[in-house]
Design a protein around this motif. Structure first.
Motif, mmCIF file in Angstrom:
data_model
loop_
_atom_site.group_PDB
_atom_site.id
_atom_site.type_symbol
_atom_site.label_atom_id
_atom_site.label_comp_id
_atom_site.label_asym_id
_atom_site.label_seq_id
_atom_site.Cartn_x
_atom_site.Cartn_y
_atom_site.Cartn_z
ATOM 1 N N LEU A 160 0.872 -1.170 0.000
ATOM 2 C CA LEU A 160 0.000 0.000 0.000
ATOM 3 C C LEU A 160 0.913 1.225 0.000
ATOM 4 O O LEU A 160 1.578 1.498 0.986
ATOM 5 C CB LEU A 160 -0.911 0.003 1.226
ATOM 6 N N GLN A 161 0.951 1.932 -1.113
ATOM 7 C CA GLN A 161 1.834 3.093 -1.223
ATOM 8 C C GLN A 161 1.045 4.351 -0.861
ATOM 9 O O GLN A 161 0.156 4.774 -1.592
ATOM 10 C CB GLN A 161 2.394 3.215 -2.639
ATOM 11 N N LEU A 162 1.386 4.925 0.302
ATOM 12 C CA LEU A 162 0.719 6.139 0.772
ATOM 13 C C LEU A 162 1.546 7.356 0.390
ATOM 14 O O LEU A 162 2.768 7.367 0.574
ATOM 15 C CB LEU A 162 0.535 6.091 2.289
ATOM 16 N N VAL B 252 2.350 14.490 7.943
ATOM 17 C CA VAL B 252 1.164 13.965 8.604
ATOM 18 C C VAL B 252 1.548 12.643 9.270
ATOM 19 O O VAL B 252 2.471 11.959 8.829
ATOM 20 C CB VAL B 252 -0.010 13.747 7.630
ATOM 21 N N THR B 253 0.843 12.307 10.330
ATOM 22 C CA THR B 253 1.116 11.076 11.075
ATOM 23 C C THR B 253 -0.004 10.080 10.823
ATOM 24 O O THR B 253 -1.173 10.374 11.088
ATOM 25 C CB THR B 253 1.232 11.370 12.576
ATOM 26 N N VAL B 254 0.347 8.915 10.312
ATOM 27 C CA VAL B 254 -0.639 7.884 9.961
ATOM 28 C C VAL B 254 -0.614 6.784 11.010
ATOM 29 O O VAL B 254 0.456 6.315 11.419
ATOM 30 C CB VAL B 254 -0.334 7.292 8.573
ATOM 31 N N THR B 255 -1.791 6.367 11.459
ATOM 32 C CA THR B 255 -1.889 5.293 12.446
ATOM 33 C C THR B 255 -2.601 4.055 11.897
ATOM 34 O O THR B 255 -2.720 3.051 12.600
ATOM 35 C CB THR B 255 -2.625 5.774 13.706
ATOM 36 N N LEU C 236 3.202 6.277 11.947
ATOM 37 C CA LEU C 236 4.198 6.472 10.897
ATOM 38 C C LEU C 236 4.070 7.889 10.371
ATOM 39 O O LEU C 236 2.965 8.354 10.058
ATOM 40 C CB LEU C 236 3.968 5.479 9.748
ATOM 41 N N GLU C 237 5.186 8.587 10.280
ATOM 42 C CA GLU C 237 5.151 9.945 9.740
ATOM 43 C C GLU C 237 5.372 9.914 8.232
ATOM 44 O O GLU C 237 6.341 9.320 7.746
ATOM 45 C CB GLU C 237 6.215 10.827 10.394
ATOM 46 N N LEU C 238 4.477 10.567 7.512
ATOM 47 C CA LEU C 238 4.618 10.713 6.064
ATOM 48 C C LEU C 238 5.168 12.105 5.769
ATOM 49 O O LEU C 238 4.502 13.105 6.037
ATOM 50 C CB LEU C 238 3.266 10.551 5.365
ATOM 51 N N PRO C 239 6.380 12.200 5.195
ATOM 52 C CA PRO C 239 6.938 13.512 4.860
ATOM 53 C C PRO C 239 6.121 14.179 3.755
ATOM 54 O O PRO C 239 5.404 13.510 3.010
ATOM 55 C CB PRO C 239 8.357 13.174 4.370
ATOM 56 N N PRO C 240 6.232 15.478 3.631
ATOM 57 C CA PRO C 240 5.485 16.183 2.584
ATOM 58 C C PRO C 240 5.863 15.709 1.184
ATOM 59 O O PRO C 240 7.037 15.518 0.875
ATOM 60 C CB PRO C 240 5.894 17.650 2.790
ATOM 61 N N ASN D 174 -6.457 6.526 8.742
ATOM 62 C CA ASN D 174 -6.423 7.155 10.068
ATOM 63 C C ASN D 174 -5.147 7.990 10.160
ATOM 64 O O ASN D 174 -4.046 7.451 10.008
ATOM 65 C CB ASN D 174 -6.420 6.106 11.176
ATOM 66 N N TYR D 175 -5.286 9.286 10.390
ATOM 67 C CA TYR D 175 -4.111 10.152 10.406
ATOM 68 C C TYR D 175 -4.396 11.409 11.219
ATOM 69 O O TYR D 175 -5.539 11.702 11.607
ATOM 70 C CB TYR D 175 -3.728 10.546 8.977
ATOM 71 N N SER D 176 -3.340 12.148 11.468
ATOM 72 C CA SER D 176 -3.475 13.462 12.090
ATOM 73 C C SER D 176 -2.464 14.408 11.456
ATOM 74 O O SER D 176 -1.322 14.027 11.199
ATOM 75 C CB SER D 176 -3.249 13.384 13.607
#
Length: 301
Positions: free
Chosen positions: A66-68, A76-79, A101-105, A135-137
């Motif tokens: 799954l490529q996010l 953003v932080t994905v849970t 998991l943190e997703l960089p910009p 699920n993210y913030s």
């Protein structure tokens, strides 16, 4: 009185016209819009997109990637992530081992996820596009769950679902496995592996399927002097099929970088389905095959 009513009506209409323009500006900005902080099931769209892929490591292991991708200019932080497809009986889920998991910009990250059982009974061949929930913030925002754009540009889901269904339907007729032994020829240039076929219900049984052909792999090829069999009927009788193999390649990276060379593809016909049934070599046989290929290629090295 009429004048005040008319002015109120005009003001209300102006507000309705303006709201979509404000929302459009927010969604095209550099960071997550205010809609990001809305509660779950709000119907809003996540700033994260999801694309389905599959690496060679996962080929034949009932797993995908799954490529996010974070489409904003802020981390953003994905849970968690869930992908729903009508081709499978359950959702394809991913949860970070560390809790988040943190997703960089503007950067993608590929995350492994196991496949659930395929929905083999469905008659809908043209399955709809998958849909995702993330699920993210975002920074200074409360965690939310939102729908996300999902795509499968390489047809990973239909291919894997079809192969899972073929494997399940074939297993109902017979089990197929590669014997752990390897018989190396005296000259060391070829060897024989054996495909062991055991009926699921021994005795008279009307069900059967056909091994139409065996396909070569990135590591193994058939010998011109002893080609692999074709159109073998698998049914109520146990069988052992000897397969003479030779190295398909002898470059230095053949064994060192092998991922799927010992995964033997059988092209089969099971009921109304036709496709690939992959038979993995057990660990003991895989090691022996690597040793055989290395030794057979030594004169050419």
């Amino acid at each position: 009185m009429m004048s005040r009513t008319w002015h109120s009506l005009v003001a209300g209409m102006a507000l309705v016209v303006t709201l979509p323009l404000v929302a459009a500006c927010n969604s095209s900005g550099t960071g997550p819009s205010e809609a990001s902080s809305s509660p779950a099931n709000s119907g809003t769209s996540s700033p994260i997109t999801l694309e389905v892929n599959q690496s060679r490591d996962q080929y034949g292991k009932q797993a995908i990637l799954l490529q996010l991708t974070n489409t904003t200019d802020s981390p953003v932080t994905v849970t968690g992530a869930r992908l729903h497809s009508a081709l499978f009986q359950g959702d394809i889920s991913w949860e970070p081992s560390g809790g988040s998991l943190e997703l960089p910009p503007r950067q993608p990250k590929s995350l492994p996820a196991a496949l659930p059982a395929a929905a083999c009974k469905t008659t809908d061949k043209a399955s709809p596009e998958p849909n995702a929930r993330i699920n993210y913030s975002a920074s200074d925002k409360s965690p939310v769950e939102e729908s996300a754009s999902a795509s499968d540009p390489f047809g990973v889901l239909p291919r894997n679902a079809d192969e899972l269904c073929i494997a399940a339907e074939a297993a109902a007729v017979a089990s197929l496995a590669l014997d752990p032994g390897l018989e190396v020829a005296a000259d060391g240039g070829t060897a024989v592996v054996r495909l062991v076929i055991k009926p699921a219900t021994p005795g008279n049984h009307p069900e059967s399927f056909t091994i139409e052909s065996f396909e070569e792999t990135t590591l193994l090829a058939q010998s011109p002097a002893a080609p692999w069999p074709q159109n073998v009927t698998v049914g109520s009788a146990p069988q052992e099929l000897p397969l003479t193999i030779r190295p398909a390649r002898c470059d230095p990276h053949a064994v060192a970088e092998d991922k799927v060379g010992t995964l033997l593809p059988l092209r089969v016909g099971v009921g109304d389905r036709k496709g690939l049934l992959k038979i993995a070599a057990p660990n003991e046989l895989r090691g022996r095959i690597y040793d055989f290929v290395t030794a057979a290629c030594a004169p050419a090295g």
